[in-house]
Design an enzyme around this catalytic site. Structure first.
Site, PDB file in Angstrom:
ATOM      1  CE1 TYR A   1      -2.743  -3.268   0.613  1.00  0.00           C
ATOM      2  CE2 TYR A   1      -2.998  -2.662   2.917  1.00  0.00           C
ATOM      3  CZ  TYR A   1      -3.229  -3.543   1.879  1.00  0.00           C
ATOM      4  OH  TYR A   1      -3.954  -4.686   2.110  1.00  0.00           O
TER       5      TYR A   1
ATOM      6  CG  LEU B   1     -19.042  -3.838   4.100  1.00  0.00           C
ATOM      7  CD1 LEU B   1     -19.202  -2.354   4.364  1.00  0.00           C
ATOM      8  CD2 LEU B   1     -20.083  -4.639   4.869  1.00  0.00           C
TER       9      LEU B   1
ATOM     10  CG  ASN C   1     -16.943   0.803   9.787  1.00  0.00           C
ATOM     11  OD1 ASN C   1     -18.066   0.565   9.325  1.00  0.00           O
ATOM     12  ND2 ASN C   1     -15.959   1.266   9.043  1.00  0.00           N
TER      13      ASN C   1
ATOM     14  CB  ILE D   1      -9.711  -5.010   8.344  1.00  0.00           C
ATOM     15  CG1 ILE D   1      -9.682  -6.048   7.210  1.00  0.00           C
ATOM     16  CG2 ILE D   1      -9.005  -5.545   9.582  1.00  0.00           C
ATOM     17  CD1 ILE D   1      -8.295  -6.331   6.681  1.00  0.00           C
TER      18      ILE D   1
END
Length: 353
Positions: free
Chosen positions: A97, A261, A315, A303
């Site tokens: 990342y 999701l 969350n 996560i």
């Protein structure tokens, strides 16, 4: 552009960074954190997963990948600070990342405001370009330096293959890492990570996106136990993924779910599922919160990624309600709906190597 990517020591990470740069122009940056803001209490009813070293991994964390704000240093620093000050404690990142330094800076900013390092759980991942004995030894030092930490709570081998298994073959690691096969590279890396664990530089080691036989190969070494397998997981998992998850449960390997999701490409799809709408209304929650809670009650770590402080609070609020057994079964049964399942992002790597 191709030359620039190829010249990077992490080509895939550089590719994803470039892809997200145009998206940054149309994305909202994470807002500044008020200078007077102090740490909020940790969530009531917080859940944890126990790892081999006895440490407790917070079951609800924050992902720092795959959105424009995750590739913008200032937004990453603000995201980490917001999250920690609002009671979150589990941060998931990866070398791929390209945001290690910003993650570490955000952690230190939160520590200066009173969040103890002992409460913060940091997960990172070693990319395929750093597998093999020599490359992994270099990477452990590099990761700690970039993060500015004395130790990392959990390190995962990000992928079992160098290029997600899309290209390459038996010799795909020869050029970068000097390994004759992917399995040899993974085993060499496991030995180095196990040694780093023995030295206290890494508290736990695990894998991500691994198939059963790939995990078995590491376990056969008799070195550090496999603590976690991070994988795509939600009610619509294909049968082959459910088999991997069940194997991990049998072997006491904890599961961390990403794309809970559906992933960025399917954002909003879960809101259209009628059964989720009914359950969410019963708990004054969103469909997304219901899915995250389903993951927690299924024994997973989740996560979800966001740079939005209000979404972080949502969350973390999944600790505030409990799904009934009937609701859990109803959600699990949604996996039988192929029309919905086909809307979720999946990739399956070549598991023959």
């Amino acid at each position: 552009i191709v030359g620039y990517i190829a010249a990077s020591d992490i080509p895939m990470g550089t590719f994803f960074w470039l892809v997200h740069q145009p998206l940054w122009l149309t994305s909202r940056s994470t807002p500044p954190v008020p200078p007077e803001m102090k740490p909020a209490p940790r969530p009531e009813g917080e859940m944890f997963l126990t790892l081999p070293d006895g440490s407790k991994m917070p079951a609800s964390g924050i992902g720092t990948c795959c959105r424009a704000t995750a590739y913008h240093a200032e937004s990453v620093r603000r995201t980490v600070l917001w999250y920690l000050l609002q009671g979150g404690r589990h941060i998931d990142t990866a070398e791929l990342y390209l945001n290690h330094r910003a993650i570490g800076e955000g952690i230190r900013m939160a520590m200066r405001r009173g969040v103890p390092r002992s409460e913060i759980f940091v997960t990172t991942k070693i990319p395929g370009d750093f597998l093999g004995t020599n490359r992994t030894e270099l990477w452990v030092e590099r990761a700690l330096d970039e993060l500015g930490l004395d130790f990392v709570d959990l390190v995962l081998i990000h992928f079992p293959r160098r290029w997600l298994g899309v290209v390459g073959g038996v010799g795909e690691f020869e050029g970068c890492c000097g390994c004759a096969s992917p399995d040899e590279c993974r085993r060499q890396t496991w030995a180095v990570l196990s040694a780093a664990r023995a030295r206290g530089l890494i508290r736990n080691v695990g894998v991500s996106n691994f198939a059963v036989h790939q995990i078995e190969s590491l376990r056969s070494l008799g070195l550090a136990p496999v603590a976690v397998n991070q994988l795509q997981y939600h009610p619509w998992v294909p049968a082959w993924q459910e088999e991997i998850a069940n194997y991990c449960r049998e072997k006491n390997i904890q599961l961390t779910a990403y794309f809970s999701l559906g992933g960025l490409a399917n954002k909003g799809s879960v809101d259209l599922v009628g059964a989720l709408q009914l359950i969410s209304r019963a708990h004054n929650a969103t469909a997304g919160q219901v899915l995250l809670r389903w993951g927690l009650q299924s024994g997973l770590s989740v996560i979800p990624g966001t740079g939005n402080p209000s979404h972080m609070r949502e969350n973390l609020a999944v600790y505030g309600f409990t799904l009934t057994e009937d609701e859990m079964a109803t959600i699990k049964a949604l996996g039988e709906n192929a029309e919905i399942a086909n809307k979720f992002m999946w990739f399956k790597m070549d598991t023959t190597l």
